[in-house]
Motif scaffolding. Structure first.
Motif, PDB file in Angstrom:
ATOM      1  N   UNK A  99      22.487  19.962   4.754  1.00 28.79           N
ATOM      2  CA  UNK A  99      21.226  19.788   5.481  1.00 28.79           C
ATOM      3  C   UNK A  99      20.120  19.289   4.562  1.00 28.79           C
ATOM      4  N   UNK A 100      20.396  19.235   3.262  1.00 30.69           N
ATOM      5  CA  UNK A 100      19.363  18.910   2.285  1.00 30.69           C
ATOM      6  C   UNK A 100      18.725  17.554   2.597  1.00 30.69           C
ATOM      7  N   UNK A 101      17.383  17.492   2.558  1.00 26.92           N
ATOM      8  CA  UNK A 101      16.720  16.231   2.920  1.00 26.92           C
ATOM      9  C   UNK A 101      16.834  15.187   1.802  1.00 26.92           C
ATOM     10  N   UNK A 102      17.985  14.566   1.728  1.00 30.33           N
ATOM     11  CA  UNK A 102      18.201  13.585   0.672  1.00 30.33           C
ATOM     12  C   UNK A 102      19.101  12.480   1.213  1.00 30.33           C
ATOM     13  N   UNK A 103      18.843  11.232   0.752  1.00 33.20           N
ATOM     14  CA  UNK A 103      19.611  10.092   1.244  1.00 33.20           C
ATOM     15  C   UNK A 103      20.833   9.836   0.368  1.00 33.20           C
ATOM     16  N   UNK A 107      21.405  10.496  -3.761  1.00 28.21           N
ATOM     17  CA  UNK A 107      22.484  11.320  -4.319  1.00 28.21           C
ATOM     18  C   UNK A 107      23.210  10.546  -5.410  1.00 28.21           C
ATOM     19  N   UNK A 144      20.994   4.543   3.384  1.00 31.07           N
ATOM     20  CA  UNK A 144      19.752   5.206   3.764  1.00 31.07           C
ATOM     21  C   UNK A 144      19.961   6.406   4.682  1.00 31.07           C
ATOM     22  N   UNK A 146      20.826  10.219   5.770  1.00 32.62           N
ATOM     23  CA  UNK A 146      20.766  11.549   5.168  1.00 32.62           C
ATOM     24  C   UNK A 146      22.211  11.959   4.857  1.00 32.62           C
ATOM     25  N   UNK A 147      22.423  12.643   3.730  1.00 36.36           N
ATOM     26  CA  UNK A 147      23.768  12.879   3.223  1.00 36.36           C
ATOM     27  C   UNK A 147      24.658  13.622   4.248  1.00 36.36           C
TER      28      UNK A 147
ATOM     29  N   UNK B  48      13.932  24.850   0.044  1.00 36.62           N
ATOM     30  CA  UNK B  48      15.213  24.181  -0.203  1.00 36.62           C
ATOM     31  C   UNK B  48      16.088  24.999  -1.151  1.00 36.62           C
ATOM     32  N   UNK B 172      19.278  20.921  -5.332  1.00 37.81           N
ATOM     33  CA  UNK B 172      20.347  20.335  -4.524  1.00 37.81           C
ATOM     34  C   UNK B 172      21.728  20.612  -5.121  1.00 37.81           C
ATOM     35  N   UNK B 223      10.313  20.657   6.864  1.00 38.32           N
ATOM     36  CA  UNK B 223      11.770  20.534   6.839  1.00 38.32           C
ATOM     37  C   UNK B 223      12.320  20.213   8.230  1.00 38.32           C
ATOM     38  N   UNK B 226      11.656  16.032   9.008  1.00 38.97           N
ATOM     39  CA  UNK B 226      12.153  14.858   8.305  1.00 38.97           C
ATOM     40  C   UNK B 226      13.428  15.156   7.532  1.00 38.97           C
ATOM     41  N   UNK B 227      14.139  14.098   7.174  1.00 37.76           N
ATOM     42  CA  UNK B 227      15.336  14.224   6.355  1.00 37.76           C
ATOM     43  C   UNK B 227      15.133  13.612   4.977  1.00 37.76           C
ATOM     44  N   UNK B 228      13.885  13.352   4.618  1.00 31.06           N
ATOM     45  CA  UNK B 228      13.618  12.775   3.298  1.00 31.06           C
ATOM     46  C   UNK B 228      12.640  13.651   2.538  1.00 31.06           C
ATOM     47  N   UNK B 229      12.935  13.846   1.274  1.00 28.09           N
ATOM     48  CA  UNK B 229      12.159  14.814   0.518  1.00 28.09           C
ATOM     49  C   UNK B 229      10.704  14.374   0.326  1.00 28.09           C
ATOM     50  N   UNK B 232       8.904  14.959   3.354  1.00 28.93           N
ATOM     51  CA  UNK B 232       8.785  16.405   3.563  1.00 28.93           C
ATOM     52  C   UNK B 232       7.586  16.948   2.787  1.00 28.93           C
TER      53      UNK B 232
END
Lengths: 253, 300
Positions: A99-103, A107, A144, A146-147, B48, B172, B223, B226-229, B232
């Motif tokens: 769920x981590x907000x990272x593309x 990563x 782009x 989300x993972x 996070x 992460x 959180x 959005x899905x981008x830090x 966020x």
């Protein structure tokens, strides 16, 4: 029984584990493990759950310190080898927060952090390598996303791309075939062979016994200590597997 | 000259702006906004990393440090910092050496520190107003405290922004962070240090009890959006700033606790987002819910 291989007088092994014992709260998880792996080889690490595979990986990634024995990568202590970007680690899927907000792109870029300045501003070269790695695992179009929005196989490929971008000599993969489709499994194997041919050392923990003979040069069977280690054809026998698993394993994992 | 506000009815405009004519409120708003921004950025890492409880623990554990610092004439930031980091050290030490689970250890340790602070206050007669520490004293903030808060807030904010990529990687995937040679132990303590310092800065605004809201809620709200830090972080800051504005304004007109109004605004904003967020909100999720495969439609 094929135990340690002494036929070739080796140069400094890439992975060199000698007399390694690791205990948690006085209870040993692995005992007296010896393992030498040269550059340009792929070694399968096989054993039951709780046999010490994860502990060995934790030692190789510096998360636990040896209670006894020693562990060197390219002749260096683990921490130093890590500082020099010699080790890439591909984690098990259940160790990642999807769920981590990272593309996907970010990563893979994390594979380059160790070679960047302190602020981690990517150079053009970093971006190029990330792009190449994504192309190699066929994920450029999804960079782009989300993972967690990827499928199981795509997620695994993203982490593999991160390891490629890191350009490390030692690749550690923990259960890379769990939850992936056959296409991804083939792609991973193809990639590992490619890396090996370029001189990388690959240690791969897997339950997929069927796949092992097709790409592993060597196999190490463990159950808290090394039961057998050597070339795949010599070690990967029904007898040895019986000793490793305590019963004949069903070949399809 | 026409400002965008001129479309508002004159009465409403006056109601919006009247609080700002009070000097003490301008100052309160300034400090509140600064603290809100720092807390909001940090809250992204806290949510996070799953450190909400740790934020709660550290914020309570600083109490004896603040009391002792006042009694000894030292900057209260110093005392708070020592005890904040100290409590985390104690928690880690017990956790590693016993079978007691971490959340239990946290519960035992931070209440112990907090109780020590209460006892110290009652015995030392240091001139510390317990009420101000517990619930904040935004309206009565002194020049010295203002300067201290501003310095801490700016320092924390700079470190967070400059090192955000490493901290993000640490949250992460600590195993990867370590395998490329990043000092994960130091990053862990860096984050804890920033947490302690931020607690000190926020103490003046909302007090010990409600600090944890500032350290968690904006991150949680963002959180869901959005899905981008990077987005966020911006959304967390925006939600925290909005909450301070609304909270201070409400407290002026309702003549109610400033800290309470700020945190309540944050909570309401979170609930609103929880319900309405475009992709991760409850309503959106309800619409996306696939039919369960093992439950065929009922037939009569």
């Amino acid at each position: 029984m094929a135990s340690m291989d002494v036929s070739e007088p080796p140069p400094t092994p890439r992975i060199d584990v000698r007399g390694l014992t690791i205990a948690y709260d006085g209870i040993p998880a692995v005992v007296n493990v010896d393992l030498q792996l040269q550059a340009g080889s792929i070694c399968g690490l096989v054993g039951m759950n709780g046999a010490g595979k994860s502990t060995l990986f934790k030692a190789l990634t510096g998360f636990v310190a040896p209670s006894r024995g020693q562990l060197r990568l390219d002749g260096l202590p683990v921490a130093e080898a890590q500082r020099r970007q010699l080790v890439a680690y591909v984690p098990q899927s259940d160790q990642v927060d999807w769920q981590f907000p990272i593309r996907v792109w970010d990563v893979v870029m994390m594979g380059r952090y160790g070679r960047m300045n302190l602020l981690r501003w990517p150079s053009r070269h970093d971006c190029q390598l990330v792009r190449q790695a994504l192309e190699r695992v066929d994920l450029v179009d999804l960079r782009d996303r989300q993972i967690g929005a990827l499928s199981g196989g795509q997620r695994k490929r993203a982490f593999l791309a991160r390891a490629l971008a890191q350009q490390a000599g030692v690749l550690l993969l923990d259960e890379p075939f769990t939850g992936v489709d056959i296409r991804t499994e083939r792609l991973i194997i193809e990639l590992l062979l490619e890396q090996r041919n370029q001189g990388a050392t690959v240690l791969i923990a897997t339950h997929d016994l069927d796949a092992i003979p097709s790409f592993c040069d060597r196999v190490v069977l463990i159950n808290r200590t090394v039961l057998a280690y050597g070339e795949t054809a010599a070690v990967f026998t029904q007898d040895n597997l019986l000793r490793t698993f305590g019963a004949a394993p069903t070949a399809s994992a | 000259m026409t400002s965008p506000l001129s479309v508002l009815p004159a009465g409403l405009l006056a109601m919006l702006l009247e609080p700002l004519q009070q000097g003490f409120l301008q100052r309160a708003l300034g400090v509140g906004l600064l603290v809100a921004v720092v807390c909001a950025v940090l809250s992204c890492f806290m949510t996070l990393k799953g450190w909400a409880l740790m934020g709660d623990a550290v914020s309570h554990a600083v109490l004896p440090g603040v009391v002792l610092a006042y009694a000894l004439g030292l900057p209260f930031a110093l005392g708070a910092f020592v005890f904040g980091v100290g409590s985390v050290g104690v928690i880690g030490w017990i956790r590693q050496r016993s079978r007691v689970k971490e959340d239990t250890v946290i519960g035992v340790v931070f209440t112990g520190f907090f109780a020590l602070g209460l006892v110290l206050i009652s015995k030392l007669r240091s001139g510390v107003d317990l009420g101000h520490i517990l619930f904040g004293n935004l309206l009565g903030i002194s020049d010295g405290d203002l300067l201290q808060t501003a310095l801490i807030a700016l320092a924390v904010l700079s470190v967070l922004l400059l090192r955000r990529r490493d901290l993000l990687l640490f949250c992460f995937d600590p195993a990867h962070a370590r395998s490329i040679g990043l000092p994960t132990g130091r990053l862990h303590y860096l984050l804890l240090t920033l947490l302690s310092l931020t607690t000190v800065a926020a103490l003046q605004t909302v007090g010990i009890i409600l600090v944890v809201a500032m350290l968690v809620t904006p991150g949680a709200t963002a959180y869901l959006l959005t899905d981008r830090f990077d987005r966020m972080t911006l959304l967390a800051v925006a939600s925290a700033v909005l909450s301070v504005l609304v909270g201070v304004w409400l407290s002026y007109w309702l003549d109610a606790s400033t800290a309470g109004c700020i945190v309540l605004s944050q909570t309401l904003l979170f609930l609103l987002v929880l319900l309405l967020a475009p992709r991760h909100g409850l309503l959106a999720r309800h619409r996306q819910l696939p039919l369960p495969l093992d439950a065929p439609p009922q037939r009569s």
